[in-house]
Motif scaffolding. Structure first.
Motif: not given
Length: 170
Positions: A33-34, A37-38, A40-41, A97
């Protein structure tokens, strides 16, 4: 507000480094998941750069300028690009994060307080070039344009990004 746009635009230049972290995480740990998210950011940050440029074109303060001297200002871009590959060196094992947010916050504070700014490689990929431009009365700006400039008289109309940055409208 203009200083906020300048800071946001150049902090978002670090967005590809978030994609690098995502790829390093994917390489090291597989799909997580991270990593998502990285990635996506990083993609949101890249899109944000395009949105800021478009918003400046539509709503920025337009004025005429008379430049007496211009010179290319892309030399420091290499340093920013190197940050995109740092996650692969350590395979991003210890980057969390919280660490990424702390780095982005420190970069934002430094850029907010700085009158000069590093060239943005994402803008360069989008076809923009960076110049150090001096006006007839001696004021020096960072000029962002989509043209290769050889003669300062080619620049007529600009939009103000901040007290030290201009965006040429062609």
């Amino acid at each position: 507000m203009r200083n906020a746009l300048k800071t946001l635009m150049f902090v978002s230049a670090l967005s590809p480094s978030l994609i690098s972290v995502a790829l390093a995480r994917l390489w090291d740990r597989g799909p997580t998941w991270d990593a998502l998210w990285y990635a996506l950011a990083g993609c949101v940050g890249i899109l944000l750069i395009r949105y800021i440029i478009d918003a400046l074109r539509w709503n920025g303060e337009t004025f005429q300028v008379s430049l007496k001297k211009i010179e290319a200002n892309d030399a420091l871009m290499l340093g920013v690009i190197v940050t995109y590959f740092i996650p692969f060196i350590g395979k991003a094992a210890d980057i969390t994060v919280e660490v990424v947010l702390a780095i982005l916050t420190l970069a934002g504070i430094a850029l907010w307080m700085s009158s000069s700014i590093l060239p943005n490689p994402v803008l360069r990929v989008l076809g923009y070039r960076f110049y150090k431009a001096e006006t007839a009365n001696g004021v020096v700006y960072t000029l962002i344009t989509q043209r290769d400039l050889l003669d300062p008289k080619q620049v007529k109309t600009v939009k103000r990004i901040s007290g030290s940055m201009l965006l040429e409208i062609v």
